[in-house]
Every structure is written in C-alpha cells, then in structure tokens.
Design a protein around this motif. Structure first.
Motif, PDB file in Angstrom:
ATOM      1  N   ALA A  83      -2.684  -1.603  -2.267  1.00  0.00           N
ATOM      2  CA  ALA A  83      -2.462  -0.679  -1.143  1.00  0.00           C
ATOM      3  C   ALA A  83      -3.776  -0.297  -0.486  1.00  0.00           C
ATOM      4  O   ALA A  83      -3.786   0.212   0.626  1.00  0.00           O
ATOM      5  CB  ALA A  83      -1.745   0.576  -1.637  1.00  0.00           C
ATOM      6  N   TRP A 102       3.488  -2.274  -3.130  1.00  0.00           N
ATOM      7  CA  TRP A 102       2.135  -1.698  -3.266  1.00  0.00           C
ATOM      8  C   TRP A 102       1.701  -1.580  -4.704  1.00  0.00           C
ATOM      9  O   TRP A 102       2.405  -1.006  -5.533  1.00  0.00           O
ATOM     10  CB  TRP A 102       2.077  -0.319  -2.602  1.00  0.00           C
ATOM     11  CG  TRP A 102       2.520  -0.340  -1.179  1.00  0.00           C
ATOM     12  CD1 TRP A 102       3.525   0.417  -0.633  1.00  0.00           C
ATOM     13  CD2 TRP A 102       2.002  -1.154  -0.121  1.00  0.00           C
ATOM     14  NE1 TRP A 102       3.656   0.115   0.711  1.00  0.00           N
ATOM     15  CE2 TRP A 102       2.747  -0.838   1.049  1.00  0.00           C
ATOM     16  CE3 TRP A 102       1.003  -2.120  -0.024  1.00  0.00           C
ATOM     17  CZ2 TRP A 102       2.508  -1.457   2.275  1.00  0.00           C
ATOM     18  CZ3 TRP A 102       0.765  -2.734   1.204  1.00  0.00           C
ATOM     19  CH2 TRP A 102       1.504  -2.398   2.330  1.00  0.00           C
ATOM     20  N   HIS A 318       0.266   2.126   2.064  1.00  0.00           N
ATOM     21  CA  HIS A 318       1.590   2.710   1.799  1.00  0.00           C
ATOM     22  C   HIS A 318       1.874   3.896   2.714  1.00  0.00           C
ATOM     23  O   HIS A 318       3.011   4.307   2.854  1.00  0.00           O
ATOM     24  CB  HIS A 318       1.700   3.127   0.334  1.00  0.00           C
ATOM     25  CG  HIS A 318       0.786   4.248  -0.046  1.00  0.00           C
ATOM     26  ND1 HIS A 318      -0.582   4.143   0.034  1.00  0.00           N
ATOM     27  CD2 HIS A 318       1.038   5.512  -0.475  1.00  0.00           C
ATOM     28  CE1 HIS A 318      -1.130   5.283  -0.346  1.00  0.00           C
ATOM     29  NE2 HIS A 318      -0.170   6.124  -0.658  1.00  0.00           N
ATOM     30  N   GLY A 330       4.992   2.687  -3.132  1.00  0.00           N
ATOM     31  CA  GLY A 330       3.930   3.622  -2.735  1.00  0.00           C
ATOM     32  C   GLY A 330       3.913   4.934  -3.498  1.00  0.00           C
ATOM     33  O   GLY A 330       2.857   5.544  -3.654  1.00  0.00           O
ATOM     34  N   THR A 336      -5.425   4.943  -4.953  1.00  0.00           N
ATOM     35  CA  THR A 336      -5.531   4.614  -3.519  1.00  0.00           C
ATOM     36  C   THR A 336      -5.723   5.866  -2.646  1.00  0.00           C
ATOM     37  O   THR A 336      -6.666   5.902  -1.842  1.00  0.00           O
ATOM     38  CB  THR A 336      -4.305   3.786  -3.075  1.00  0.00           C
ATOM     39  OG1 THR A 336      -4.365   2.520  -3.738  1.00  0.00           O
ATOM     40  CG2 THR A 336      -4.290   3.570  -1.568  1.00  0.00           C
TER      41      THR A 336
END
Ligand code: PLP
Length: 371
Positions: A83, A102, A318, A330, A336
């Motif tokens: 992601a 993701w 995401h 996500g 992330t």
C-alpha cells in the motif's frame, strides 16, 4: 547555500554534445518508432540487468500493465500489492478489472511485509508485486518462496531500482517479470517517458512484444487486445548515452547515502532507512522518518534554508479515493499510515557536492536532531 532535491542540468550538461549528435543521427535516420536503437537498448539493459529478455515500452506504468496482461490477469483476480508505493503499481491491477489487495510494508526498509501478505492471500490470488522502493531490493528470496507456495506470479516493480542488487543479482530479472521506468527522476532518467519489461521467460517476452504493438501477430492479425506501448527510437538512442554512466551515478548516490546515515544515525529524532545485508541499494531516494509529528516542521525548516525535500508518499494507496470499492485489505494496515505521516526524502542526486551534502546535514542537526 540552497540545495535542490534534484538537478538534472548538472547530469546533462557534460553530455550535451553527445546527446545532440545522437539527436541528429536519429533525425537523419527517419526511424522514430522502435527500430535498431530500441533493439540495442534492450540488449544493453538486458545484459546490464543479467536478464535474458528486455522489451522497450512507453513507460514504467505500461511495463507493469503489459506484464500483468502477459500473465493473463483477469477481472476478479487478486494481486497482492504494497500500500506504500507509487499509484502506478496498483493502478495497473485495477485497470485490468483485478483487485489490488493491500499489503503493509516494513517500518525500516519500507518494502513489502510478507507476514501481512500471508494474512491476505486467498484462493483468488494470482500474483504478487514486490516494489523495490527508493532503490532498495525487497526480500526477494522470501517473496519467491511465498509465490511458489501459493502458485503466484511475481512482478517486480523495479521502477526506482534499476541496477540494485539482491544477493548479488540485479533486480527486475529475479521474478517472472520486472518493470523498469526511465521517467526523468529515476536513476536512469530519460528525456520524456519510457520503460522496459524484463523477463527470463521467452514466452512472456514474446507476448510483451505483441502486446506493445496492439497485440498484433502476424501483421494485421490481432492475437491479443494489446495497445500502443512502444518505445520511441529517439528515447532509446538518448538513453544509450546515459546507460554506460549508470554505475558511476549509483556510486555517487551511495556515497551521499552512507554519509547521511553516518551523520544522522543514533542521534535521536530522525530514523535512517535500513539496508538489509542481502541488498545493495541504488538510492533513488534517501528517505528519513521523522516521528512525533515533527516531519512538516523539519520540511519547513529545510525549505527556509533553500533545501529541497519531498514526501513520497503522503497517503497510502488504500486511502486513495479511486480505489474505494475496488481494492481490499486496507483496514489492517498500521505501518503504511505511519510512514505517510513520517517520511521525508532529502537531496541525494549523483551530482550533489560534498559541501551541499554537509549543508543538508548541518541544517538537520540545527533543527535539533543529530550532534
Ligand atoms: C515511477 C514509478 C512507476 C511508473 O513509472 P512511469 O515510467 O512514470 O510510468 C511505477 N512504480 C513505481 C514504484 C515508480 O516509482
């Protein structure tokens, strides 16, 4: 002393006569699409990357798209993607009607976290896209073992990492296919858009050659629904001037990166990127983490001194509007979003001087980090 994030003039000025001569040669040849310069660049890049086949394409994005098409990725198929990467990695998956799933990344290397991939793989998963982010190879041995276990295709997104090593092998030719980009800010930067697909599989290479030219084979018989993904002759010819210099560019970037890490490591406040022992990074970006919500303040401080920075990337994929209802996975991501808040890339281009590098270091120390 101002320090730009990147200064292409310094790279191109010493090559100007050679580039002009190449331009004249291509102009006089009247061969503007594909042709001998594209073929020569393909052979030279294949040799450089230690890979059997290279197919010149219109961009890195199109190299990813063509690879996924060559794999036969279809609507409803799932593809594991980090992601934390550039949009193009996952955009190509969605454009084929497949589902980007993701996967989180590791907080120190910024590359794909296979423990998370293990949680996300299903019977619909067809491929995995390790991205060699910022110039450092992902853990390819683990990626290959994972892919073998679940019967997945491996597409290396090597757009930022041409020439990077993993266990002594150049990235891009380790998985089933690799995608390179010649976008001007990449390590082998062209004079417009361009890209290349790498593979050791003759069948995939042949399919890519057809796909880039409307899926045509033989002439005016269309075997696949391809497109116009061809590389320009002029682009290839100009890139051939820069390719022999690429290792010297890498070495200069590496010296800057090592000096940054030596100057900033252990000084609290900023977190330097980690290079895994199996990898030799080509440092497309030198990307720090600045925790405690101080990233934007550091950027503003550096900007006041005329030092260029950029945030790659301010949002996980995401969270991108276009993927709503199209992708999945996500909800569980933690690293992330943290990286999106904390990362900042600082100048690390080959032609940066030592004095400029010291200036960047001093400016970061003056902000209250370092010694
Ligand atoms: C630049 C980039 C691409 C796309 O390359 P283009 O040549 O700009 O289309 C894809 N993935 C990553 C990680 C990139 O950095």
């Amino acid at each position: 002393m101002p320090v730009p994030l990147l200064d292409l003039t310094r790279q191109h000025a010493p090559l100007e006569n050679e580039l002009q001569a190449v331009f004249k040669r291509v102009l006089d040849s009247n061969q503007f699409i594909l042709g001998p310069d594209v073929k020569a660049l393909e052979e030279e890049v294949a040799a450089y990357c230690g890979c059997r086949h290279a197919v010149g394409l219109s961009s890195g994005t199109d190299a990813l798209l063509v690879a996924l098409k060559a794999f036969g990725i279809r609507p409803g198929d799932e593809v594991l993607c980090p992601a934390f990467t550039f949009f193009g990695t996952a955009g190509c998956v969605a454009r084929l009607g497949a589902v980007p799933v993701w996967v989180d990344v590791l907080p120190d290397t910024y590359n794909i976290d296979l423990a998370d991939a293990l949680d996300k793989v299903t019977e619909r998963t067809r491929a995995i896209i390790p991205v060699h982010l910022f110039g450092q190879a992902a853990e390819m041995e683990c990626v290959l073992a994972f892919a073998r276990k679940f019967g997945l295709r491996v597409l290396e997104d090597a757009a930022q990492a041409i020439g990077a090593l993993y266990c002594g092998r150049r990235v891009g030719g380790i998985g089933d296919c690799g995608a390179l980009s010649f976008y001007p800010t990449k390590n082998l930067g062209g004079f417009g858009d361009g890209g290349m697909l790498l593979t050791n599989d003759a069948e995939l290479a042949e399919k890519a050659v057809w796909l880039r030219n409307h899926g045509m084979h033989p002439k005016y018989h269309h075997k696949y629904i391809g497109g116009n993904f061809r590389l320009d002759a002029l682009q290839a010819a100009l890139l051939r001037v820069k390719l022999p210099r690429l290792d010297a560019y890498h070495a200069a970037r590496r010296a800057h990166a090592e000096a940054y890490t030596a100057g900033l490591k252990g000084h609290g406040g900023v977190v330097c990127p980690r290079v895994i022992p199996q990898a030799l990074s080509v440092w497309n970006q030198y990307t720090l983490r600045v925790p405690d919500g101080r990233r934007d303040a550091l950027r503003a401080h550096l900007a006041r001194r005329g030092i260029g920075t950029e945030v790659y990337y301010p949002l996980g994929l995401h969270e991108q509007e276009c993927f709503r209802g199209v992708a999945r996975g996500g909800e569980t991501l933690t690293v992330t979003p943290m990286l999106a808040r904390e990362v900042v890339s600082i100048p690390c281009f080959p032609e940066m001087t030592e004095a400029e590098r010291e200036e960047v270091l001093r400016a970061i120390w003056d902000f209250g980090y370092g010694n």
